[in-house]
Design an enzyme around this catalytic site. Structure first.
Site, short mmCIF file in Angstrom:
data_model
loop_
_atom_site.label_atom_id
_atom_site.label_comp_id
_atom_site.label_asym_id
_atom_site.label_seq_id
_atom_site.Cartn_x
_atom_site.Cartn_y
_atom_site.Cartn_z
CB SER A 146 35.14 37.03 37.96
OG SER A 146 36.11 37.99 38.53
CB SER A 393 41.88 32.30 32.28
OG SER A 393 42.48 33.32 33.30
#
Length: 545
Positions: A146, A393
């Site tokens: 990611s 997040s």
């Protein structure tokens, strides 16, 4: 403290040496006797760097074999969708995985265009295949860390429900992989790459076409086109790079791909808060380049490298805080998606802003508050009982416009497009709408800080019980709840959350660093927030002894 270079363009000394990194992937071998060098699945798969013996060929061979063994044990005989992002270690890891998968006779489908695959596109491929309920079930692997720095690699498994694998699955795969590592990879099946790619079991799949052609089922793209919303989309050098151009072309949008470059050094990035290159689209430092162009577009957006995160930039507000945008998205969606189930809940992680709680109450909806990790939203998104699931997040997904499942993993692309839909339909930017929410529900101050902690302290924090918190007040207010399990599903939170009338804090150990994360929020301003943070440290220290 922030680096003095945060937000500045990366320089030559900041760039990873890709040839050395790839060499280390093949030539450095982890020591199974060292805990830090074993396979370790966190909330988003196994991550690490070849330089530190935490992401190497041995890890991927063992983990892939473990996944093959898991599939056999759970009668998962359909295709395994295999996707990769743009990190330097993703391609060699994909090669290793393919060699093991082919040797085990697994039917593998990889990108038809030899391109990159966003995680939400892979999630949707799994769900579409399994939707008919007939024949062998499909699952998938995404090779991605990611938003992590360029020196890192990552390996994620998505089971047949299409979402991030749950704890029971990841623990089994992790333990089996580590047993294989300890055995010197004895028991790992593998054939040469040249044979693997020509095996009858290895085929192709057009992830991009399937995903892009269905997007109007999730987002009102006609409204965006009709309103003439000018969109600037920055893939941050990640897997969504080809998707954004295809979206603009297919739906006739005024869309500019701000940066179409793909470079495993990510030299085009501005440095994150700590002076490192990190493709975090929720970070003002990492997004400084796009923020500088906020007046060039009606809505500008960013995604991390596998497109699970979203960053929203508006002319009047710059980069939105992720919590702020989640609140706006929830308020808009539940008010405009008439095809959604009337009883569908709002899902949030327990460290997300309490503004979401207040918005949810104002909508007359029920809140599902779960531990950190998107996996907790998967069952609800799958059956429609949760219409929206979001994390602090900048990760979220939501149902299709007709109330059926879209993805069961985070989808930064639809969240980015939603910002343009919101603007098109309401005539107001998400940042302007958030200011309206604060006028109605209050204006919270929110922050997350990391505090050093030993492994022993982290372990103790993860096992706290409510009676170990002896304080009865927090920043002058009576403590109303001390939680070690999430209110929404009763699952352990791996830490503690302490709640008062107008503020709260939560502390949980990091899964990758020797720190604990301290989240705090106050609806009485920055002064009370600072007091909550100070008292939280004292409460945690006392509880840990």
């Amino acid at each position: 403290m922030n680096s003095p270079r945060a937000g500045q363009p990366a320089g030559p000394s900041d760039l990873v040496d890709v040839p050395k990194l790839v060499t280390a992937y093949f030539e450095v071998h982890p020591d199974p006797g060292e805990a830090a060098q074993r396979v370790s699945f966190g909330t988003s798969g196994h991550r690490g760097s070849a330089f530190t013996a935490t992401f190497n060929e041995d890890h991927i061979a063992a983990t892939t074999q473990a996944i093959c063994d898991y599939r056999v044990g759970h009668a998962i005989g359909g295709p395994l969708y295999l996707g990769v992002d743009t990190h330097a270690l993703s391609e060699p890891a994909q090669v290793t995985a393919l060699e093991v998968l082919a040797a085990n006779g697994v039917r593998v489908l990889r990108d038809a265009r030899d391109g990159y695959t966003p995680t939400p596109a892979l999630s949707r491929a799994i769900l579409v295949h399994n939707a008919f309920g007939q024949g062998p079930r499909a699952d998938g692997i995404v090779v991605t860390p990611s938003h992590n720095p360029p020196s890192d690699g990552g390996f994620k498994y998505n089971p047949p429900d299409g979402g991030p694998a749950g704890t029971d699955i990841t623990r089994w795969i992790q333990d089996r992989a580590n047993a294989l590592l300890a055995a010197g990879l004895a028991g790992v099946g593998r054939i040469p790459y040249a044979r693997a790619i020509t095996a009858d079991t290895v085929g192709r799949f057009d992830f991009l076409h399937q995903y892009v052609s269905a997007l109007d089922q999730a987002v009102d793209l006609d409204a965006i086109k009709a309103a003439g919303v000018r969109i600037g989309a920055d893939p941050l050098g990640g897997a969504s790079v080809a998707y954004w151009g295809a979206i603009g072309e297919r739906y006739g949008l005024d869309l500019t791909v701000v940066n179409p470059a793909v470079d495993p050094t990510f030299r085009f990035m501005t440095l994150d808060w700590d002076g490192k290159i990190r493709m975090d689209c929720s970070s003002p430092s990492a997004m400084a380049g796009l923020i500088a162009r906020q007046h060039d577009f009606t809505i500008a957006t960013g995604n991390d490298t596998d497109a699970v995160r979203h960053g929203i930039v508006t002319p009047d507000g710059g980069l939105l805080n992720p919590n702020h945008y989640l609140a706006v998205a929830i308020d808009y969606l539940y008010g405009h998606r008439t095809g959604w189930p009337a009883a569908a809940t709002v899902g949030k992680t327990l460290v997300s802003s309490s503004m979401i709680d207040r918005v949810t109450e104002g909508l007359g909806r029920r809140l599902l508050e779960v531990p950190v990790g998107f996996k907790w939203f998967v069952p609800g998104l799958l059956d429609g009982s949760v219409a929206f699931g979001g994390e602090e997040s900048a990760g979220a997904s939501f149902l299709q416009r007709n109330g059926s499942v879209w993805t069961t993993d985070k989808d930064g692309i639809i969240l980015a497009l939603l910002a343009s839909e919101i603007t098109a339909v309401t005539g107001r930017s998400p940042s302007e709408l958030y200011r309206g929410l604060t006028a109605r529900y209050g204006d919270p101050a929110y922050a997350r800080i990391d505090t050093a902690a030993t492994r022993e302290q982290k372990a103790a924090l993860g096992q706290l019980s409510p009676d170990q918190v002896t304080a009865d007040r927090l920043a002058g207010e009576k403590i109303t709840a001390v939680l070690t399990a999430a209110p929404g599903n009763g699952a352990p939170i791996g830490g503690i959350k302490v709640v008062a009338e107008s503020g709260w804090f939560a502390a949980r150990p990091s899964g990758t660093e020797d720190v604990y994360k301290l989240y705090a929020e106050s609806f009485r301003g920055p002064g009370q927030l600072a007091a909550i943070q100070d008292e939280a440290r004292t409460i945690v220290a006392a509880a840990l002894g």
